[in-house]
Write an enzyme that holds these catalytic residues in place. Sequence first.
Site, PDB file in Angstrom:
ATOM      1  N   LYS A   1      13.251   8.317  29.656  1.00 28.90           N
ATOM      2  CA  LYS A   1      13.062   8.131  28.213  1.00 28.90           C
ATOM      3  C   LYS A   1      11.898   8.981  27.692  1.00 28.90           C
ATOM      4  O   LYS A   1      11.083   9.493  28.477  1.00 28.90           O
ATOM      5  CB  LYS A   1      12.835   6.644  27.937  1.00 28.90           C
ATOM      6  CG  LYS A   1      14.060   5.759  28.224  1.00 28.90           C
ATOM      7  CD  LYS A   1      13.718   4.298  27.928  1.00 28.90           C
ATOM      8  CE  LYS A   1      14.904   3.384  28.129  1.00 28.90           C
ATOM      9  NZ  LYS A   1      14.534   1.958  27.877  1.00 28.90           N
TER      10      LYS A   1
ATOM     11  N   TYR B   1      23.399   2.474  22.635  1.00 28.48           N
ATOM     12  CA  TYR B   1      22.761   1.162  22.536  1.00 28.48           C
ATOM     13  C   TYR B   1      23.544   0.205  21.629  1.00 28.48           C
ATOM     14  O   TYR B   1      22.988  -0.801  21.173  1.00 28.48           O
ATOM     15  CB  TYR B   1      21.323   1.313  22.054  1.00 28.48           C
ATOM     16  CG  TYR B   1      20.353   1.735  23.152  1.00 28.48           C
ATOM     17  CD1 TYR B   1      20.272   1.025  24.355  1.00 28.48           C
ATOM     18  CD2 TYR B   1      19.501   2.830  22.987  1.00 28.48           C
ATOM     19  CE1 TYR B   1      19.393   1.395  25.353  1.00 28.48           C
ATOM     20  CE2 TYR B   1      18.600   3.206  23.991  1.00 28.48           C
ATOM     21  CZ  TYR B   1      18.551   2.483  25.168  1.00 28.48           C
ATOM     22  OH  TYR B   1      17.669   2.832  26.159  1.00 28.48           O
TER      23      TYR B   1
ATOM     24  N   PHE C   1      15.130  -5.718  17.757  1.00 26.73           N
ATOM     25  CA  PHE C   1      14.430  -4.519  18.236  1.00 26.73           C
ATOM     26  C   PHE C   1      15.278  -3.253  18.143  1.00 26.73           C
ATOM     27  O   PHE C   1      14.823  -2.171  18.505  1.00 26.73           O
ATOM     28  CB  PHE C   1      13.964  -4.727  19.685  1.00 26.73           C
ATOM     29  CG  PHE C   1      15.070  -5.029  20.668  1.00 26.73           C
ATOM     30  CD1 PHE C   1      15.835  -4.016  21.232  1.00 26.73           C
ATOM     31  CD2 PHE C   1      15.343  -6.344  21.027  1.00 26.73           C
ATOM     32  CE1 PHE C   1      16.853  -4.298  22.141  1.00 26.73           C
ATOM     33  CE2 PHE C   1      16.362  -6.640  21.935  1.00 26.73           C
ATOM     34  CZ  PHE C   1      17.112  -5.607  22.489  1.00 26.73           C
TER      35      PHE C   1
ATOM     36  N   ARG D   1      18.948   0.050  39.478  1.00 36.76           N
ATOM     37  CA  ARG D   1      18.370  -1.100  38.754  1.00 36.76           C
ATOM     38  C   ARG D   1      17.214  -1.700  39.550  1.00 36.76           C
ATOM     39  O   ARG D   1      16.188  -2.076  38.982  1.00 36.76           O
ATOM     40  CB  ARG D   1      19.441  -2.169  38.499  1.00 36.76           C
ATOM     41  CG  ARG D   1      20.556  -1.759  37.548  1.00 36.76           C
ATOM     42  CD  ARG D   1      20.171  -1.623  36.116  1.00 36.76           C
ATOM     43  NE  ARG D   1      19.782  -2.862  35.486  1.00 36.76           N
ATOM     44  CZ  ARG D   1      19.531  -2.977  34.172  1.00 36.76           C
ATOM     45  NH1 ARG D   1      19.639  -1.927  33.360  1.00 36.76           N
ATOM     46  NH2 ARG D   1      19.164  -4.114  33.662  1.00 36.76           N
TER      47      ARG D   1
ATOM     48  N   THR E   1      13.392  -5.325  32.888  1.00 38.54           N
ATOM     49  CA  THR E   1      13.301  -4.680  31.573  1.00 38.54           C
ATOM     50  C   THR E   1      11.891  -4.790  30.985  1.00 38.54           C
ATOM     51  O   THR E   1      11.346  -3.811  30.463  1.00 38.54           O
ATOM     52  CB  THR E   1      14.300  -5.346  30.597  1.00 38.54           C
ATOM     53  OG1 THR E   1      15.604  -5.301  31.190  1.00 38.54           O
ATOM     54  CG2 THR E   1      14.313  -4.649  29.255  1.00 38.54           C
TER      55      THR E   1
ATOM     56  N   ARG F   1       9.022   0.671  36.648  1.00 36.79           N
ATOM     57  CA  ARG F   1       8.395  -0.021  35.516  1.00 36.79           C
ATOM     58  C   ARG F   1       7.182  -0.828  35.970  1.00 36.79           C
ATOM     59  O   ARG F   1       6.181  -0.920  35.258  1.00 36.79           O
ATOM     60  CB  ARG F   1       9.430  -0.927  34.833  1.00 36.79           C
ATOM     61  CG  ARG F   1      10.475  -0.132  34.031  1.00 36.79           C
ATOM     62  CD  ARG F   1      11.686  -0.975  33.695  1.00 36.79           C
ATOM     63  NE  ARG F   1      12.588  -0.354  32.741  1.00 36.79           N
ATOM     64  CZ  ARG F   1      13.790  -0.837  32.432  1.00 36.79           C
ATOM     65  NH1 ARG F   1      14.230  -1.949  33.009  1.00 36.79           N
ATOM     66  NH2 ARG F   1      14.555  -0.212  31.547  1.00 36.79           N
TER      67      ARG F   1
ATOM     68  N   ASN G   1       9.438   1.428  28.311  1.00 38.51           N
ATOM     69  CA  ASN G   1       9.661   1.088  29.722  1.00 38.51           C
ATOM     70  C   ASN G   1      10.294   2.215  30.534  1.00 38.51           C
ATOM     71  O   ASN G   1      10.873   1.991  31.590  1.00 38.51           O
ATOM     72  CB  ASN G   1      10.424  -0.239  29.849  1.00 38.51           C
ATOM     73  CG  ASN G   1      11.819  -0.165  29.264  1.00 38.51           C
ATOM     74  OD1 ASN G   1      12.263   0.897  28.819  1.00 38.51           O
ATOM     75  ND2 ASN G   1      12.525  -1.278  29.281  1.00 38.51           N
TER      76      ASN G   1
ATOM     77  N   HIS H   1      16.135   4.293  31.702  1.00 39.78           N
ATOM     78  CA  HIS H   1      17.371   3.535  31.509  1.00 39.78           C
ATOM     79  C   HIS H   1      18.245   3.728  32.740  1.00 39.78           C
ATOM     80  O   HIS H   1      18.338   4.832  33.264  1.00 39.78           O
ATOM     81  CB  HIS H   1      18.143   4.048  30.283  1.00 39.78           C
ATOM     82  CG  HIS H   1      19.550   3.534  30.225  1.00 39.78           C
ATOM     83  ND1 HIS H   1      19.860   2.311  29.662  1.00 39.78           N
ATOM     84  CD2 HIS H   1      20.719   4.035  30.715  1.00 39.78           C
ATOM     85  CE1 HIS H   1      21.172   2.097  29.800  1.00 39.78           C
ATOM     86  NE2 HIS H   1      21.714   3.126  30.429  1.00 39.78           N
TER      87      HIS H   1
ATOM     88  N   GLU I   1      28.945   5.188  29.964  1.00 42.01           N
ATOM     89  CA  GLU I   1      27.714   5.907  29.603  1.00 42.01           C
ATOM     90  C   GLU I   1      27.725   7.341  30.132  1.00 42.01           C
ATOM     91  O   GLU I   1      27.265   8.257  29.452  1.00 42.01           O
ATOM     92  CB  GLU I   1      26.496   5.154  30.135  1.00 42.01           C
ATOM     93  CG  GLU I   1      26.281   3.822  29.432  1.00 42.01           C
ATOM     94  CD  GLU I   1      25.150   2.982  30.013  1.00 42.01           C
ATOM     95  OE1 GLU I   1      24.884   1.896  29.486  1.00 42.01           O
ATOM     96  OE2 GLU I   1      24.523   3.416  31.010  1.00 42.01           O
TER      97      GLU I   1
HETATM   98  P1  DAT Z   1      17.532  -2.485  30.310  1.00 41.28           P
HETATM   99  O1  DAT Z   1      16.966  -1.196  29.758  1.00 41.28           O
HETATM  100  O2  DAT Z   1      16.675  -3.049  31.399  1.00 41.28           O
HETATM  101  O3  DAT Z   1      18.986  -2.367  30.699  1.00 41.28           O
HETATM  102  P2  DAT Z   1      18.460  -3.915  27.946  1.00 41.28           P
HETATM  103  O4  DAT Z   1      19.761  -3.206  28.093  1.00 41.28           O
HETATM  104  O5  DAT Z   1      18.500  -5.397  27.799  1.00 41.28           O
HETATM  105  O6  DAT Z   1      17.463  -3.562  29.132  1.00 41.28           O
HETATM  106  O7  DAT Z   1      17.709  -3.355  26.655  1.00 41.28           O
HETATM  107  C1  DAT Z   1      17.729  -1.957  26.369  1.00 41.28           C
HETATM  108  C2  DAT Z   1      16.341  -1.539  25.964  1.00 41.28           C
HETATM  109  O8  DAT Z   1      15.983  -2.171  24.741  1.00 41.28           O
HETATM  110  C3  DAT Z   1      15.228  -1.938  26.935  1.00 41.28           C
HETATM  111  O9  DAT Z   1      15.065  -0.997  27.981  1.00 41.28           O
HETATM  112  C4  DAT Z   1      14.038  -2.011  26.064  1.00 41.28           C
HETATM  113  C5  DAT Z   1      14.597  -2.485  24.741  1.00 41.28           C
HETATM  114  N1  DAT Z   1      14.462  -3.931  24.602  1.00 41.28           N
HETATM  115  C6  DAT Z   1      15.219  -4.875  25.184  1.00 41.28           C
HETATM  116  N2  DAT Z   1      14.832  -6.106  24.845  1.00 41.28           N
HETATM  117  C7  DAT Z   1      13.784  -5.935  23.997  1.00 41.28           C
HETATM  118  C8  DAT Z   1      12.937  -6.812  23.280  1.00 41.28           C
HETATM  119  N3  DAT Z   1      13.075  -8.145  23.365  1.00 41.28           N
HETATM  120  N4  DAT Z   1      11.954  -6.257  22.526  1.00 41.28           N
HETATM  121  C9  DAT Z   1      11.800  -4.933  22.427  1.00 41.28           C
HETATM  122  N5  DAT Z   1      12.582  -4.040  23.072  1.00 41.28           N
HETATM  123  C10 DAT Z   1      13.556  -4.530  23.849  1.00 41.28           C
HETATM  124 MG    MG Z   2      20.684  -2.064  29.544  1.00 43.30          MG
END
Ligand code: DAT
Ligand code: MG
Length: 150
Positions: free
Chosen positions: A9, A49, A57, A85, A91, A102, A112, A115, A126
């Site tokens: 990222k 996304y 968010f 993962r 996350t 992370r 973080n 991805h 994806e």
């Molecule tokens: P991951 O990236 O671990 O697959 P995710 O798919 O649930 O996690 O979310 C995608 C991204 O969105 C994540 O890397 C960071 C952001 N994100 C997720 N939950 C969040 C939250 N509660 N507040 C802020 N950003 C968030």
């Molecule tokens: Mg995800």
Amino acid sequence: MEQTLVLIKPDALQRGLSGTIIARLESRGLKLVALKLMQVGSDLALQHYGEHAEKSFFKGLVKFITSSPIIAMVLEGNEAVAIVRSSMGETNPKNADPGTIRGDFALDMGRNLIHGSDSIDSARKEIALFFADTEILNYQRGTDPWITEL
Ligand code: DAT
Ligand code: MG
């Protein structure tokens, strides 16, 4: 062999952590089969996304991922989705174990670093969003039999 999409990222690129992150995943044994530096536009960000469109968010997430270049890559290996993962960590970096990417380099959920696809099905979708079939290479490494018992 299983494939997964990894994005380094904008925060990781800006902080000079791309090489470190790639090295960790490569050292684990995963094979790089596609890689490019790119700027994510808003269309691609919305598609990638889309599952989070209703979340509070979401706007910040799209702004962040489109804010500066990323590196997109496809990594291949036995159970590559789960392996990536586990190397990424949780996350929320606060909950990510030390030793994970992370857990070692991040503090904040919105910064973080990486991805990784969360299932084989999302990996397939994806990868198709970020890469043309012709950009994904099929090759052998001399080390493959030393990494995976065939
Ligand atoms: P991951 O990236 O671990 O697959 P995710 O798919 O649930 O996690 O979310 C995608 C991204 O969105 C994540 O890397 C960071 C952001 N994100 C997720 N939950 C969040 C939250 N509660 N507040 C802020 N950003 C968030
Ligand atoms: Mg995800």
